[in-house]
Design a protein around this motif. Structure first.
Motif, PDB file in Angstrom:
ATOM      1  N   CYS A  28     -13.546  11.425  23.165  1.00 27.46           N
ATOM      2  CA  CYS A  28     -14.991  11.596  22.777  1.00 27.46           C
ATOM      3  C   CYS A  28     -14.851  13.264  23.244  1.00 27.46           C
ATOM      4  O   CYS A  28     -14.079  14.005  23.148  1.00 27.46           O
ATOM      5  N   ARG A  30     -17.321  13.868  24.952  1.00 26.28           N
ATOM      6  CA  ARG A  30     -16.968  14.995  27.015  1.00 26.28           C
ATOM      7  C   ARG A  30     -15.492  15.193  26.944  1.00 26.28           C
ATOM      8  O   ARG A  30     -15.226  16.126  27.745  1.00 26.28           O
ATOM      9  N   GLN A  69     -20.879  18.357  24.309  1.00 28.38           N
ATOM     10  CA  GLN A  69     -21.536  17.647  23.304  1.00 28.38           C
ATOM     11  C   GLN A  69     -22.880  17.105  23.574  1.00 28.38           C
ATOM     12  O   GLN A  69     -23.222  16.941  22.135  1.00 28.38           O
ATOM     13  N   GLY A  70     -24.059  17.419  23.943  1.00 30.67           N
ATOM     14  CA  GLY A  70     -25.123  17.434  24.865  1.00 30.67           C
ATOM     15  C   GLY A  70     -26.012  17.491  23.189  1.00 30.67           C
ATOM     16  O   GLY A  70     -26.813  16.223  22.816  1.00 30.67           O
ATOM     17  N   ASP A  73     -24.694  14.856  20.352  1.00 24.80           N
ATOM     18  CA  ASP A  73     -25.196  13.632  20.320  1.00 24.80           C
ATOM     19  C   ASP A  73     -27.060  13.258  20.507  1.00 24.80           C
ATOM     20  O   ASP A  73     -27.262  12.141  19.874  1.00 24.80           O
ATOM     21  N   THR A  74     -28.130  14.363  21.443  1.00 19.45           N
ATOM     22  CA  THR A  74     -29.096  13.837  20.526  1.00 19.45           C
ATOM     23  C   THR A  74     -29.928  14.181  19.825  1.00 19.45           C
ATOM     24  O   THR A  74     -30.236  13.587  18.663  1.00 19.45           O
ATOM     25  N   THR A  78     -24.731   9.178  19.577  1.00 26.48           N
ATOM     26  CA  THR A  78     -22.999   8.624  20.276  1.00 26.48           C
ATOM     27  C   THR A  78     -22.247   8.000  19.930  1.00 26.48           C
ATOM     28  O   THR A  78     -21.334   8.091  20.025  1.00 26.48           O
ATOM     29  N   GLU A  79     -22.995   7.531  18.332  1.00 31.43           N
ATOM     30  CA  GLU A  79     -21.545   6.399  17.559  1.00 31.43           C
ATOM     31  C   GLU A  79     -21.225   7.437  16.568  1.00 31.43           C
ATOM     32  O   GLU A  79     -19.795   6.931  15.738  1.00 31.43           O
ATOM     33  N   SER A  81     -18.519  10.713  16.673  1.00 27.09           N
ATOM     34  CA  SER A  81     -18.228  11.516  17.790  1.00 27.09           C
ATOM     35  C   SER A  81     -18.629  12.842  17.254  1.00 27.09           C
ATOM     36  O   SER A  81     -18.328  13.099  15.872  1.00 27.09           O
ATOM     37  N   CYS A  82     -18.320  13.652  18.244  1.00 32.39           N
ATOM     38  CA  CYS A  82     -18.591  15.214  18.169  1.00 32.39           C
ATOM     39  C   CYS A  82     -17.294  16.109  18.361  1.00 32.39           C
ATOM     40  O   CYS A  82     -17.646  16.730  19.546  1.00 32.39           O
TER      41      CYS A  82
END
Length: 230
Positions: A28, A30, A69-70, A73-74, A78-79, A81-82
């Motif tokens: 992920c 993070r 990653q914030g 995700d926003t 979050t599904e 992957s970054c």
């Protein structure tokens, strides 16, 4: 017992693999940030570049309190992957500090052509990865086979093209099961250009707008210049 030089060589040898295939080191965004921050911090510590490492940490604060990653995700959930996107952010810093080599850098005319056209060419339009490479040539670096990075030869920064291929399942007649496949020439989801904050530097393609806001995106997020009637 490993010496400081041995550790440095090991980390520098490992770095290109971490940046080009980040999915092997993190599951992920993070986790990818932890891996990259640790590697960058270790190299800067050995080379006595503490202030430069502090400068990088300060610059990364613009992504917010939850980390690099914030914003991804926003915007995209979050599904999705970054990992690759987070790796690309750190790749620029590793390169700027001289730790990461790239295949090419764009000279002043090449960079000027890219940065001057990118918003008109990609904002609200569907574009495939192959079209990007046909227009701007070989990327400086490709991360995870889907993030194309173009680095300026000067201090202007990097431009990132985030491609996204959704896996599709199709039933195979006579075999009795489904096979999954991904588009070999994926669509570009968004382009990230140098800017003071994440949102200002984010250009969404048509596909990216649908991923972010859904198929009715144009109702609450109309294109710039759209008439009231539209």
């Amino acid at each position: 017992m490993r010496t400081a030089d041995d550790l440095r060589r090991r980390w520098l040898d490992e770095l290109p693999k971490v940046m080009t295939r980040p999915g092997m080191w993190a599951a992920c965004g993070r986790e990818m940030e932890t891996v990259a921050r640790t590697l960058l911090g270790n190299l800067c510590f050995l080379d006595e570049r503490d202030q430069e490492y502090k400068d990088v940490r300060e610059e990364l604060r613009r992504y917010g309190q939850v980390g690099v990653q914030g914003p991804f995700d926003t915007r995209f959930g979050t599904e999705h992957s970054c990992v690759d996107e987070v790796a690309s952010v750190f790749a620029e810093h590793f390169h700027r500090l001289g730790y990461l080599a790239v295949d090419r850098t764009l000279d002043v005319p090449e960079w000027g052509e890219l940065i001057s056209q990118v918003r008109d060419r990609f904002d609200g339009r569907d574009v495939r990865r192959g079209e990007v490479e046909a227009a701007y040539g070989r990327p400086s670096l490709v991360i995870g086979k889907r993030v194309l990075c173009y680095a300026s030869a000067g201090s202007d920064g990097w431009v990132f093209f985030d491609c996204f291929a959704e896996s599709q399942a199709a039933y195979v007649p006579g075999v009795g099961h489904y096979e999954h496949s991904a588009d070999e020439d994926p669509l570009v989801r968004d382009v990230r250009i140098p800017a003071g904050d994440f949102e200002s530097g984010l250009i969404l393609t048509l596909y990216g707008k649908v991923l972010r806001w859904g198929p009715g995106w144009w109702i609450h997020h109309p294109q710039a210049g759209a008439s009231p009637t539209t």
